[in-house]
Each structure stands twice: as C-alpha cells, then as structure tokens.
Enzyme design. Sequence first.
Site, PDB file in Angstrom:
ATOM      1  N   LYS A   3     -38.128 -35.783 -55.269  1.00 50.38           N
ATOM      2  CA  LYS A   3     -37.469 -36.787 -56.408  1.00 50.38           C
ATOM      3  C   LYS A   3     -36.509 -36.154 -57.348  1.00 50.38           C
ATOM      4  CE  LYS A   3     -41.720 -39.069 -56.640  1.00 50.38           C
ATOM      5  NZ  LYS A   3     -42.936 -39.231 -57.582  1.00 50.38           N
ATOM      6  N   GLY A   4     -36.857 -34.587 -57.506  1.00 51.07           N
ATOM      7  CA  GLY A   4     -36.013 -33.812 -58.698  1.00 51.07           C
ATOM      8  C   GLY A   4     -34.641 -34.086 -58.671  1.00 51.07           C
ATOM      9  N   ASP A  12     -35.637 -21.749 -57.434  1.00 51.41           N
ATOM     10  CA  ASP A  12     -36.532 -21.045 -58.029  1.00 51.41           C
ATOM     11  C   ASP A  12     -36.911 -19.616 -57.013  1.00 51.41           C
ATOM     12  OD1 ASP A  12     -38.687 -19.798 -59.550  1.00 51.41           O
ATOM     13  OD2 ASP A  12     -39.586 -21.474 -59.820  1.00 51.41           O
ATOM     14  N   LYS A  39     -32.276 -20.285 -60.965  1.00 50.58           N
ATOM     15  CA  LYS A  39     -32.926 -19.201 -61.602  1.00 50.58           C
ATOM     16  C   LYS A  39     -32.774 -18.071 -60.829  1.00 50.58           C
ATOM     17  CE  LYS A  39     -36.937 -22.034 -63.232  1.00 50.58           C
ATOM     18  NZ  LYS A  39     -38.346 -22.324 -63.274  1.00 50.58           N
ATOM     19  N   VAL A  71     -38.360 -25.772 -66.902  1.00 52.59           N
ATOM     20  CA  VAL A  71     -37.307 -26.605 -67.681  1.00 52.59           C
ATOM     21  C   VAL A  71     -37.727 -28.264 -67.037  1.00 52.59           C
ATOM     22  CG1 VAL A  71     -35.510 -25.200 -68.154  1.00 52.59           C
ATOM     23  CG2 VAL A  71     -35.504 -26.212 -65.688  1.00 52.59           C
ATOM     24  N   ASP A 102     -39.301 -32.506 -63.466  1.00 52.87           N
ATOM     25  CA  ASP A 102     -40.463 -32.746 -63.819  1.00 52.87           C
ATOM     26  C   ASP A 102     -41.542 -31.852 -64.101  1.00 52.87           C
ATOM     27  OD1 ASP A 102     -41.030 -32.596 -61.147  1.00 52.87           O
ATOM     28  OD2 ASP A 102     -42.871 -33.577 -61.517  1.00 52.87           O
ATOM     29  N   ARG A 142     -38.948 -36.760 -66.253  1.00 50.01           N
ATOM     30  CA  ARG A 142     -37.706 -36.971 -65.461  1.00 50.01           C
ATOM     31  C   ARG A 142     -36.506 -37.708 -66.101  1.00 50.01           C
ATOM     32  NH1 ARG A 142     -39.067 -35.130 -60.187  1.00 50.01           N
ATOM     33  NH2 ARG A 142     -40.981 -35.723 -59.621  1.00 50.01           N
TER      34      ARG A 142
HETATM   35  P1  IMP Z   1     -38.505 -22.980 -54.976  1.00 53.63           P
HETATM   36  O1  IMP Z   1     -38.903 -23.389 -53.605  1.00 53.63           O
HETATM   37  O2  IMP Z   1     -39.409 -21.912 -55.570  1.00 53.63           O
HETATM   38  O3  IMP Z   1     -37.019 -22.467 -55.110  1.00 53.63           O
HETATM   39  O4  IMP Z   1     -38.748 -24.047 -55.765  1.00 53.63           O
HETATM   40  C1  IMP Z   1     -37.793 -25.382 -55.909  1.00 53.63           C
HETATM   41  C2  IMP Z   1     -38.611 -26.473 -56.292  1.00 53.63           C
HETATM   42  O5  IMP Z   1     -39.483 -26.254 -57.354  1.00 53.63           O
HETATM   43  C3  IMP Z   1     -37.529 -27.308 -57.097  1.00 53.63           C
HETATM   44  O6  IMP Z   1     -36.868 -28.342 -56.049  1.00 53.63           O
HETATM   45  C4  IMP Z   1     -38.400 -28.072 -58.333  1.00 53.63           C
HETATM   46  O7  IMP Z   1     -38.759 -29.432 -57.549  1.00 53.63           O
HETATM   47  C5  IMP Z   1     -39.348 -27.117 -58.483  1.00 53.63           C
HETATM   48  N1  IMP Z   1     -38.988 -26.224 -59.737  1.00 53.63           N
HETATM   49  C6  IMP Z   1     -38.692 -24.999 -59.622  1.00 53.63           C
HETATM   50  N2  IMP Z   1     -38.459 -24.738 -61.040  1.00 53.63           N
HETATM   51  C7  IMP Z   1     -38.708 -25.803 -61.713  1.00 53.63           C
HETATM   52  C8  IMP Z   1     -38.683 -25.898 -63.210  1.00 53.63           C
HETATM   53  O8  IMP Z   1     -38.426 -25.131 -64.042  1.00 53.63           O
HETATM   54  N3  IMP Z   1     -38.862 -27.288 -63.615  1.00 53.63           N
HETATM   55  C9  IMP Z   1     -39.196 -28.120 -62.883  1.00 53.63           C
HETATM   56  N4  IMP Z   1     -39.311 -27.900 -61.428  1.00 53.63           N
HETATM   57  C10 IMP Z   1     -39.059 -26.832 -60.861  1.00 53.63           C
END
Ligand code: IMP
Length: 185
Positions: A47-48, A107, A135, A157, A163, A169
């Site tokens: 949903k993000g 992230d 990030k 964030v 969220d 959201r």
């Molecule tokens: P990754 O697989 O570690 O890159 O994480 C990506 C997903 O983690 C994103 O699509 C978000 O849903 C969630 N996410 C990562 N960092 C944040 C944050 O600071 N706030 C909210 N959701 C985050």
Amino acid sequence: MRITNEKNDIEYVLFSEETIRARVAELGKQLTEMYKDSEPIMVCILKGASIFYTDLCRQMKTQIHMDFMVVSSYGNETQSSGAVRLIKDLDNTIIDRDVVIVEDIIDSGLTLKYLKEILLSRKPRSVRTVCLLDKYECHPSEIGCDISGFSINNAFVVGYGLDYADYYRNLPYIGVLKKEVYSEE
Ligand code: IMP
C-alpha cells in the site's frame, strides 16, 4: 507501541506537502519524456506507494497503463525482515512491454530486488524502478533504484502513503516518527 495522535508522534517534518508536489511534478516530467512513445505499464506497489503513485501518474502527460501488486515486507516492525511475500500479482501480462515499478521507499533493497527479478522473468521489454525515497546508506548501490525522488538518512519516516503499523499513511507530508512510538519502554 504508543500511538497517541498523529501530530504528537512526529519528531519533525522531513518533506512538506509543497516540496513533495514539486518533486513529483519533476519526476512526472522526466518519465513523460522517457516513455512518450511506449505506453508503459506503471506498477504500483501497495500500500505504501499508493499516494505517490496516483500523484505521479497524473503528472505523466502521455498514455500509460496502471496495474497493482501487493507485497508484504514489514509487519509492525521498523527493520526489514528480509522476507518478501507476494500477496497480489499483476492483472495483466507484461511481455514485450516497458514496465515501471513505483515504490514508496528503498531501505535494504530486498523488496525491489525481488520484484524486479519476478517481473524480468516474464520477458518485458524493460523494467525500471522509481522510488520516492532512497535510504541510500542502507543498501548496496547496485541494488538501488533507477530514479528516486529524495535521498534520505536512515530514519523511520511516515506519511504520504508510508506507515507504521498501518497508521499515518494519510499525512500529507513525510515526517520522522518519534522513536518512543515504536520502541519498548
Ligand atoms: P526494503 O525491502 O528493506 O527495501 O524495504 C522496503 C519496504 O519497507 C518499503 O516498501 C516500505 O514498505 C518499508 N519501509 C522501509 N523503510 C520505511 C520507513 O522509513 N517507513 C515506512 N516504511 C518503510
């Protein structure tokens, strides 16, 4: 978890509504130019990315198609588990099509890497990734996104689609969440 009300839980505003709007307009212009002849399939990662996606698509002054995927990576945690689960797949085939994956934030980069691998295996013409927030310290540069809105430090964030435990959201800005909201007492 100590969610009180949205205003009290935000440490500070990182990107205001106006700043986001201006940057999304720039990204829309860039994508319009890149895809002016190819009717790309814009893939929203729910949903993000939902709010970013709808704003971005409206800034693209060319023909596009919209499709949606749901993946889960975080539960109520603020650290990536590394496990990515596909909950809803695309409705349409992407063979020989230009595909743009639209994510909220990168992230560890694991979610995007996983999604890109799945979609590339379906023989599209191309796959590019667009993230609103990057990030950059949290992932190796080779698994970064192709286009990002803003590079940010490693803070948690929320807002503008992002969220914590499915809260925040609908904030119109992006803010850093206070640590006490999600850390144990
Ligand atoms: P990754 O697989 O570690 O890159 O994480 C990506 C997903 O983690 C994103 O699509 C978000 O849903 C969630 N996410 C990562 N960092 C944040 C944050 O600071 N706030 C909210 N959701 C985050």
